[in-house]
Each structure stands twice: as structure tokens, then as C-alpha cells.
Design an enzyme around this catalytic site. Sequence first.
Site, PDB file in Angstrom:
ATOM      1  N   VAL A  12       0.839  -1.211   0.000  1.00 52.83           N
ATOM      2  CA  VAL A  12       0.000   0.000   0.000  1.00 52.83           C
ATOM      3  C   VAL A  12       0.872   1.260   0.000  1.00 52.83           C
ATOM      4  O   VAL A  12       0.599   2.218  -0.729  1.00 52.83           O
ATOM      5  CB  VAL A  12      -0.984  -0.003   1.194  1.00 52.83           C
ATOM      6  CG1 VAL A  12      -1.912   1.212   1.128  1.00 52.83           C
ATOM      7  CG2 VAL A  12      -1.823  -1.286   1.213  1.00 52.83           C
ATOM      8  N   GLU A 124     -10.583   5.449   5.223  1.00 54.82           N
ATOM      9  CA  GLU A 124     -11.394   4.984   4.090  1.00 54.82           C
ATOM     10  C   GLU A 124     -10.919   3.622   3.556  1.00 54.82           C
ATOM     11  O   GLU A 124     -11.723   2.783   3.160  1.00 54.82           O
ATOM     12  CB  GLU A 124     -11.348   6.025   2.957  1.00 54.82           C
ATOM     13  CG  GLU A 124     -12.194   5.690   1.756  1.00 54.82           C
ATOM     14  CD  GLU A 124     -13.666   5.529   2.098  1.00 54.82           C
ATOM     15  OE1 GLU A 124     -14.318   6.512   2.394  1.00 54.82           O
ATOM     16  OE2 GLU A 124     -14.155   4.378   2.065  1.00 54.82           O
ATOM     17  N   GLY A 129     -11.057  -1.743   0.440  1.00 57.34           N
ATOM     18  CA  GLY A 129      -9.948  -1.246  -0.397  1.00 57.34           C
ATOM     19  C   GLY A 129     -10.282   0.089  -1.036  1.00 57.34           C
ATOM     20  O   GLY A 129     -10.459   1.099  -0.351  1.00 57.34           O
ATOM     21  N   ASP A 196     -10.758 -11.451   8.815  1.00 57.74           N
ATOM     22  CA  ASP A 196     -10.587 -10.167   8.114  1.00 57.74           C
ATOM     23  C   ASP A 196     -11.960  -9.505   7.881  1.00 57.74           C
ATOM     24  O   ASP A 196     -12.158  -8.332   8.197  1.00 57.74           O
ATOM     25  CB  ASP A 196      -9.874 -10.447   6.778  1.00 57.74           C
ATOM     26  CG  ASP A 196      -9.735  -9.218   5.905  1.00 57.74           C
ATOM     27  OD1 ASP A 196      -8.828  -8.417   6.157  1.00 57.74           O
ATOM     28  OD2 ASP A 196     -10.550  -9.068   4.974  1.00 57.74           O
ATOM     29  N   LYS A 200     -13.859  -5.912   9.404  1.00 56.69           N
ATOM     30  CA  LYS A 200     -14.455  -4.921   8.504  1.00 56.69           C
ATOM     31  C   LYS A 200     -15.929  -4.676   8.838  1.00 56.69           C
ATOM     32  O   LYS A 200     -16.373  -3.525   8.850  1.00 56.69           O
ATOM     33  CB  LYS A 200     -14.275  -5.372   7.051  1.00 56.69           C
ATOM     34  CG  LYS A 200     -12.788  -5.327   6.630  1.00 56.69           C
ATOM     35  CD  LYS A 200     -12.564  -6.021   5.302  1.00 56.69           C
ATOM     36  CE  LYS A 200     -11.126  -5.912   4.821  1.00 56.69           C
ATOM     37  NZ  LYS A 200     -10.847  -6.792   3.678  1.00 56.69           N
ATOM     38  N   GLY A 297      -5.518  -4.641  -3.163  1.00 61.03           N
ATOM     39  CA  GLY A 297      -4.550  -4.304  -4.211  1.00 61.03           C
ATOM     40  C   GLY A 297      -3.913  -2.952  -3.953  1.00 61.03           C
ATOM     41  O   GLY A 297      -4.504  -2.070  -3.327  1.00 61.03           O
TER      42      GLY A 297
HETATM   43  N1  HSE Z   1      -6.842 -10.010   2.528  1.00 60.11           N
HETATM   44  C1  HSE Z   1      -7.785  -8.975   2.227  1.00 60.11           C
HETATM   45  C2  HSE Z   1      -8.758  -9.483   1.165  1.00 60.11           C
HETATM   46  C3  HSE Z   1      -7.046  -7.755   1.751  1.00 60.11           C
HETATM   47  O1  HSE Z   1      -8.535 -10.556   0.578  1.00 60.11           O
HETATM   48  O2  HSE Z   1      -9.787  -8.852   0.920  1.00 60.11           O
HETATM   49  C4  HSE Z   1      -7.828  -6.484   1.798  1.00 60.11           C
HETATM   50  O3  HSE Z   1      -8.218  -6.126   3.098  1.00 60.11           O
END
Ligand code: HSE
Length: 403
Positions: A12, A124, A129, A196, A200, A297
Site C-alpha cells: 500500500v 477509508e 480497499g 478479516d 471490517k 490491491g
Molecule cells: N486479505 C484482504 C482481502 C485484503 O482478501 O480482501 C484487503 O483487506
Amino acid sequence: MVKIAVLGYGTVGSGVVRVLNTNHDNINTRAGQQIDIKYILDLRDFEGDPVQEKIVHDYDIILKDEEIKIVVEVMGGVEPAYTYVKSALEHGKSVCTSNKELVARHGAELLELAKKKQLNFLFEASVGGGIPIIRPLNNSLTADEITDIKGILNGTTNYILSKMSREGLDFDTALKDAQDRGYAERNPEADVEGFDACRKIAILSSLAYGMQVDFEDIQTEGITKITKEDIAYAKKLDAGIKLIGSSKKVDGDIYAFVAPMLLSNSHPLMGVNDVFNAIFVKGNVLGDVMFYGQGAGSLPTASAVVSDVVDAVKHMGTNIMSIWCTEKLELADIKQSENRYFVRVKGAGKEDSVKSAFGEVTFVVLDDKKDETAFLTDSIKECDFDSKIAAVGEVINCIRADF
Ligand code: HSE
């Protein structure tokens, strides 16, 4: 001119440098000032890279430099990111971060500190992403009471499920393909176990409902138990399987979970495939909106980070208000939530016992699965489902359904 520092020159961080280099004129015009990277903090040296002269190894240099007004944290992980971000705010510097672990765990506290200092803590890129979702929740959907957030929040698992569905692959083969393409980590646990996505949906829920939703309180199930047979059954129901992060307000209670779900092929989230993410939000006056795009990405994520930098420059000296406060939101017991369930139980010919437990259901038959009974229930409370299914038999798999 505004001088900034970038913490971390990885995927990033290098994207942030590229975005600022590629679009500098446009970015500076929108910010109303020139944005210049003065330092990049990293353990490595990057000899031969044009950024080499900006590399520093000591965070104190950034902290003590009064010219630095904005710190961009793109290191990931809770520590040392938390210590760095907190001390940046304490030293009068706004922070823009892509770090979902940091935001999920300490977001409310860091927002409070930023407000106290008339600075900004912006994130953000921490969810979805490059998809704008934090700013819309904070600044655009303010006329609404948010009643439902449902999202494909993890690109890796969406790629795996898309691949399994398209090519009839089993989970392990699709995971290996995702690893070979660099989507999944060598240790894929955080993605495939849903951790993950859990962070979120915790961030989105906290922003939508204005209180601290602890990610540890969110029931989280990944996709490791999803088989190609489950997907074949879903197809028979004109449906597919997606890993969904969900939080929903029902009669004033908030229910949140991360789990694989059967979605009808007509559901807008079923059009979201491969590494793409999408977030479906319902407001009580707006109705439905959906945000779609590249959820990971280097450049898409950096685009979101730089948009925060522009916002921080535009709001220098004023705090952009957020309703997310430190008070903990007690989530409702997920066992009291209602869902439809797709269930496979061991043994053929269980239709009568299924009907006596669940009433009318939709049975599904796969030609090469004669030794089991599969069905889709009507909407039922999770606790009632648990007690009724025990009477039917041994469960092979059970997946929530949103039809
Ligand atoms: N590992 C995460 C994904 C990366 O696959 O969405 C972005 O947060």
C-alpha cells in the site's frame, strides 16, 4: 505546501507514492495545496529506488518534525501502528490509515483523540480497499437510519468461492490457486476463517450505529467447510454461496455475523465475483444502495488512502465529525436471529422427519448424493433451528440462506 510522512513502504505504501506521483496535478488541485512526501518510514533501505532519500528508520524524526502535518499509516497490524498513530495525533498530526486491525480495535479511541486535538483520523481504505464506503457512511447517508449492512468484504474468499463455483473445484484446490496468484497468504487463516471480514463489518457497524462494536463479539464462520457439493446444491436452488459480513437492526437490536450464505442468483451481491468486494446498505428512507469495486490491491487501496490525505488537507484545523463513540454496543444474541437454512443431513429418505420438525421445506436432490437428505427451511430462529435439527439426524453441513 503540506508535508506528509508514510509509515511502511510495502504494497500500500508504494501504491501511495505511485498515486501521488501519477495524479499529482489533479490531487493538488482538489486539495487546494501541494502535497509532498517528506519521509517514508521502513526498516529497509530500497537502494536504487527514487524514494531512497526519503527513507528513515527512526519514527522520532517524523514525530519531532513540525513540518509534518499528516502521517499515513500503511504498515498493518495493531503494534507498533497503534503506538505510532496515537503519538502522531498527540503531536498534532492528522492520520490516514488503511489498517483494519488498528481501526477495529482502537478506532473509537483514536477518533476521540483526533477530535480533542482538532485533527483527523481517517480510514477509508480499511474496508473495501478502493471502494468509498467509510465516507458515504460518515458523510452521505446521514439522513437515514441504517437498518442493514451486508457485504462481500474479503476479496480472497470471494475469489476462492467464485473459482469453486465456476470450475467445480474443491476448497483446497481453489485456495492453492488463490495462493499461486498472490491473492491468499501462505497462511490464509485471517481470510478463509472470516477474521478479516469480521474486523471490517465491526468497523462498518460502529460507524453506522455510532457505538463501539467489538469484533470479538461477532460470530464468525469462514469458508473452509464449504464443499463443491454445497455449491452444486446451491445451483439447483438457482443460488450461490458468498462469504457475507452482516449487521442488521431488528426492533432496536443489532445482530452481526460473518458466515457463508446462500444467496439467490437474483441478489445483487451474486454479481460480485473474483477479488471484487461490494457492500449493500439499507437506509430507512433511502432504501437500498450498493458500493462495488476493487476491495484490495496496491493502487485501489492507495487511491482510498490518498483521498483521505486530500480530505485531511482540506480540513486542516477542523475535525470531521463522526458519530462512532467509545461506548460499547451490546450485540443481540445471534441465537435469537431469524434466517432460512440450507441443510444436508446424513441418510436418504428423511423427508418425513424433516417435515415433522420444520413443517414445509424445499427439498433438493443431487443425482450423485443418494445417501443424504438436503433441504431449505423457511425463516426460523437460530435457537429453534438448533433444537429441531437434532431430531432429524447428523448434519453434514448447514448454511444460512438469504432468499
Ligand atoms: N486479505 C484482504 C482481502 C485484503 O482478501 O480482501 C484487503 O483487506
